[in-house]
Motif scaffolding. Structure first.
Motif, PDB file in Angstrom:
ATOM      1  N   ASN A 512       7.121  24.888  -9.940  1.00  0.00           N
ATOM      2  CA  ASN A 512       8.259  25.482 -10.589  1.00  0.00           C
ATOM      3  C   ASN A 512       9.464  24.182 -10.243  1.00  0.00           C
ATOM      4  O   ASN A 512      10.263  24.526 -10.538  1.00  0.00           O
ATOM      5  N   ARG A 513       8.938  23.010  -9.523  1.00  0.00           N
ATOM      6  CA  ARG A 513      10.043  22.104  -9.811  1.00  0.00           C
ATOM      7  C   ARG A 513       9.353  20.612 -10.262  1.00  0.00           C
ATOM      8  O   ARG A 513       9.082  20.138  -9.610  1.00  0.00           O
ATOM      9  N   HIS A 514       9.667  20.353 -11.377  1.00  0.00           N
ATOM     10  CA  HIS A 514       8.411  19.218 -11.884  1.00  0.00           C
ATOM     11  C   HIS A 514      10.211  18.352 -11.717  1.00  0.00           C
ATOM     12  O   HIS A 514      10.029  17.593 -13.024  1.00  0.00           O
ATOM     13  N   GLU A 515      10.018  17.600 -10.253  1.00  0.00           N
ATOM     14  CA  GLU A 515      10.973  16.350 -10.291  1.00  0.00           C
ATOM     15  C   GLU A 515      10.424  14.997 -10.397  1.00  0.00           C
ATOM     16  O   GLU A 515       9.161  15.249  -9.940  1.00  0.00           O
ATOM     17  N   PHE A 516      11.024  13.883  -9.941  1.00  0.00           N
ATOM     18  CA  PHE A 516      10.400  12.534 -10.904  1.00  0.00           C
ATOM     19  C   PHE A 516      11.204  11.348 -10.361  1.00  0.00           C
ATOM     20  O   PHE A 516      12.201  12.019 -10.504  1.00  0.00           O
ATOM     21  N   ILE A 517      10.690  10.709 -10.301  1.00  0.00           N
ATOM     22  CA  ILE A 517      11.363   9.134 -10.436  1.00  0.00           C
ATOM     23  C   ILE A 517      11.311   8.261 -11.214  1.00  0.00           C
ATOM     24  O   ILE A 517       9.978   8.049 -11.918  1.00  0.00           O
ATOM     25  N   GLU A 518      12.601   7.843 -11.609  1.00  0.00           N
ATOM     26  CA  GLU A 518      12.471   7.332 -12.866  1.00  0.00           C
ATOM     27  C   GLU A 518      11.872   5.127 -11.772  1.00  0.00           C
ATOM     28  O   GLU A 518      13.744   5.055 -11.260  1.00  0.00           O
ATOM     29  N   ILE A 519      11.847   4.726 -11.997  1.00  0.00           N
ATOM     30  CA  ILE A 519      11.328   3.317 -11.390  1.00  0.00           C
ATOM     31  C   ILE A 519      11.664   1.729 -11.934  1.00  0.00           C
ATOM     32  O   ILE A 519      11.131   2.015 -13.120  1.00  0.00           O
ATOM     33  N   ASN A 520      12.242   1.154 -11.748  1.00  0.00           N
ATOM     34  CA  ASN A 520      12.952   0.358 -12.540  1.00  0.00           C
ATOM     35  C   ASN A 520      13.726  -0.316 -11.682  1.00  0.00           C
ATOM     36  O   ASN A 520      14.243   0.240 -10.389  1.00  0.00           O
ATOM     37  N   SER A 521      14.225  -1.829 -11.645  1.00  0.00           N
ATOM     38  CA  SER A 521      15.368  -2.661 -11.009  1.00  0.00           C
ATOM     39  C   SER A 521      16.415  -2.208 -10.602  1.00  0.00           C
ATOM     40  O   SER A 521      16.817  -3.063  -9.715  1.00  0.00           O
ATOM     41  N   LYS A 522      16.930  -1.155 -11.402  1.00  0.00           N
ATOM     42  CA  LYS A 522      17.945  -0.464 -11.332  1.00  0.00           C
ATOM     43  C   LYS A 522      18.268   1.147 -10.615  1.00  0.00           C
ATOM     44  O   LYS A 522      18.997   1.946  -9.887  1.00  0.00           O
ATOM     45  N   THR A 523      17.007   1.342 -10.033  1.00  0.00           N
ATOM     46  CA  THR A 523      16.837   2.117  -9.173  1.00  0.00           C
ATOM     47  C   THR A 523      17.850   2.432  -8.275  1.00  0.00           C
ATOM     48  O   THR A 523      17.935   1.571  -7.110  1.00  0.00           O
ATOM     49  N   ASP A 524      17.987   4.153  -8.354  1.00  0.00           N
ATOM     50  CA  ASP A 524      19.080   4.143  -7.315  1.00  0.00           C
ATOM     51  C   ASP A 524      18.718   6.555  -7.508  1.00  0.00           C
ATOM     52  O   ASP A 524      17.686   6.789  -8.001  1.00  0.00           O
ATOM     53  N   GLY A 525      19.955   6.854  -6.539  1.00  0.00           N
ATOM     54  CA  GLY A 525      19.439   8.778  -6.790  1.00  0.00           C
ATOM     55  C   GLY A 525      19.720   8.770  -8.561  1.00  0.00           C
ATOM     56  O   GLY A 525      18.720  10.170  -8.305  1.00  0.00           O
TER      57      GLY A 525
END
Length: 553
Positions: A512-525
């Motif tokens: 029910n929560r399709h969360e993801f992280i975007e990964i690159n050299s600037k990744t933060d919250g």
């Protein structure tokens, strides 16, 4: 006093020089001895290259256990890759004697003991690839040294059959197919049985792979043949649900190969193919390199796994219950489809040529063929919603890449993540999007994001091993990825492990929560997001399947 002053540094010097090592290791096949590398103060590594995990395979047969050897096998050289075509389909190299694996064992402070194990499965469209990867100045792409040393995990890379010898299938028991998948499975089982002797924990094995290797990882988690062998898995740019990952009409291509090598296509076909020269067989498995928007390159990728009733007893989407207790991380690159789109619509790579809007329609028509005009119209309105009345050339080029990325990689990966989460028992699910811009695209295509395979250099720590080729931000990114990947291998949580310095906390992906992280050299919250490409996921997984079928093969 002077003597004491000399003795202290000498003892320190001796401690630095005397590298920790496993020495000769006992395996089920016999004794092996690798190479010991001194990496720094109280940091050394044993590298074993070319340990056989199975016997020389019988043609079109499952791998069998290795008969073993006497004496100590010196494992200091990489072994031949499996027989395969070159990328131009003009020559064959490699050997049928190719079922070997390589192991990197880090010793940090003391001899390795009970370490997590990460087993790498290479990509290459099920047609190419090997356990070492490309070699630049004796630096192999798939060297496990940086991951092992920085993450304090054991890394294993393996060889498996590809092309005709790995995946040709008649669609029946005479030539069942999936030999390359059985090779991967045999290597995983070997690691489970033997890795304790190398200081590894057989109950904490993570398999990871990219492209066809990512799909291979997915297949290994859903087959019933790996029960209890795999604890965690990472699929990069490839899952079992990708349109190129399963061939549902393998007989057609098997008969084409048979005709090329002068074999009959009746019930004598399998016996004849087994007696044919393996290099001739491999050459006969060449595929067309030409493609267009009407006939995209992905449709040429026909040497792939099949639903054989054994390794894959059912459709992949119906087998995710087998991965219920496996922690699973999967993702795609934001422009994974660029490499393939450059074959289908070459104008996207030209700064001078405008990509015609009709190419967008032709590509959508090819990918939604059985749905006819409604498929094209729904797809076109979905992808051009933000175009405005006068889209720029760059907008049209990026749309072509987005369609290929979504169709080939991103949407199937989202579907696999959803199936994993909805079938999960104790297994946790994590989703990512990799988006570090292609380093060569900056010059000619400033709009280009992360192309297919752009993630590999960072996962394998190339900005550290070849520092002159990268900027400090690339070392930051590589550090982030090694931390997330090895933390996940240790604990099932990319945020928790020895490398706790990650740029931000990566949330679970749930039903029910399709969360993801975007990964690159600037990744933060700010790069933690939800519902990746929701409009496009909705089109491919909900709108399109519910349209009536207009054409069928």
């Amino acid at each position: 006093m002077a003597v004491l002053w000399i003795l202290v540094p000498l003892s320190l010097l001796l401690e630095i020089i005397s590298a920790t090592s496993l020495g000769v290791v006992s395996t089920e096949g016999g004794m092996v001895e690798g190479q010991n590398l001194l990496l720094g103060y109280q940091r050394s590594m044993d590298v074993f290259r070319g340990i056989p995990f199975a016997d020389i395979p019988g043609r079109f047969e499952k791998p069998a256990r290795h008969p073993g050897w006497s004496g100590i096998l010196k494992t200091t050289q990489y072994r031949d890759k499996c027989l395969q075509l070159n990328p131009f389909m003009t020559s064959v190299s490699g050997s049928e004697d190719c079922l070997y694996l390589n192991i990197w064992v880090p010793h940090i402070g003391s001899v390795a003991s009970n370490l997590p194990v990460m087993v790498w499965i290479y990509g290459g469209a099920f047609m190419f690839g090997d356990s070492m990867g490309t070699n630049f100045l004796d630096n192999y792409l798939y060297s496990g040294q940086e991951i092992a040393d920085r993450g304090n995990v054991i890394v294993v890379t393996l060889g498996y059959r590809v092309g005709t010898l790995g995946f040709l299938s008649a669609g029946d028991s005479t030539l069942p197919g999936n030999y390359g998948l059985w090779d991967q499975q045999a290597a995983i089982a070997w690691v489970h049985r033997n890795i304790r002797s190398f200081g590894g924990d057989p109950n904490n094995i993570t398999i990871f792979g990219e492209s066809a290797g990512g799909a291979g990882v997915s297949f290994q988690t859903i087959t019933p043949h790996n029960k209890g062998l795999i604890r965690r898995a990472i699929s990069q740019s490839g899952v079992s649900l990708c349109p190129w990952a399963v061939n549902r009409n393998p007989r057609r291509f098997a008969e084409e190969v048979a005709l090329k090598v002068n074999c009959p296509t009746d019930d004598r076909m399998a016996a004849c193919l087994k007696m044919t020269d393996p290099k001739v067989l491999t050459m006969a498995g060449s595929i067309p390199l030409s493609s267009s928007a009407e006939n995209p390159f992905v449709h040429n990728l026909v040497l792939s796994p099949v639903i054989d009733g054994d390794f894959l007893p059912d459709e992949p989407s119906s087998l995710f219950h087998n991965a219920a207790d496996i922690d699973y991380m999967a993702g795609a690159n934001d422009m994974d489809g660029h490499f393939f789109a450059s074959f289908d619509v070459p104008s996207i790579n030209s700064q001078l040529l405008v990509t015609p809007v009709d190419d967008v329609k032709r590509l959508l028509a090819a990918f939604t063929k059985e749905k006819g005009t409604p498929g094209i119209e729904n797809g076109f309105s979905t992808y051009t919603l933000d175009w405005g009345s006068n889209p720029s050339s760059e907008t049209i080029k990026k749309t072509v890449v987005a369609i290929e990325t979504d169709y080939m990689f991103l949407i199937p990966t989202q579907a696999a993540l959803y199936l994993h989460a909805s079938n999960a028992g104790s297994g946790r699910t994590y989703s990512y999007l990799f988006s570090e811009p292609n380093r060569l695209g900056i010059i000619s295509k400033p709009w280009l994001g992360a192309d297919h395979a752009d993630d590999l250099q960072y996962v394998f720590g190339k900005p550290f091993s070849t520092p002159l080729g990268y900027w400090p931000k690339h070392r930051d990114l590589s550090g982030y990825m090694i931390a997330y990947w090895t933390n996940f291998a240790k604990t099932g949580d990319p945020n928790r492990g020895d490398l706790s310095v990650v740029p931000t906390s990566w949330p679970l992906f749930t039903s029910n929560r399709h969360e993801f992280i975007e990964i690159n050299s600037k990744t933060d919250g700010s790069f933690v997001r939800e519902k990746l490409r929701l409009r496009f996921v909705n089109f491919w997984t909900s709108v399109l399947p519910n349209l009536p079928i207009m054409y069928s093969e």
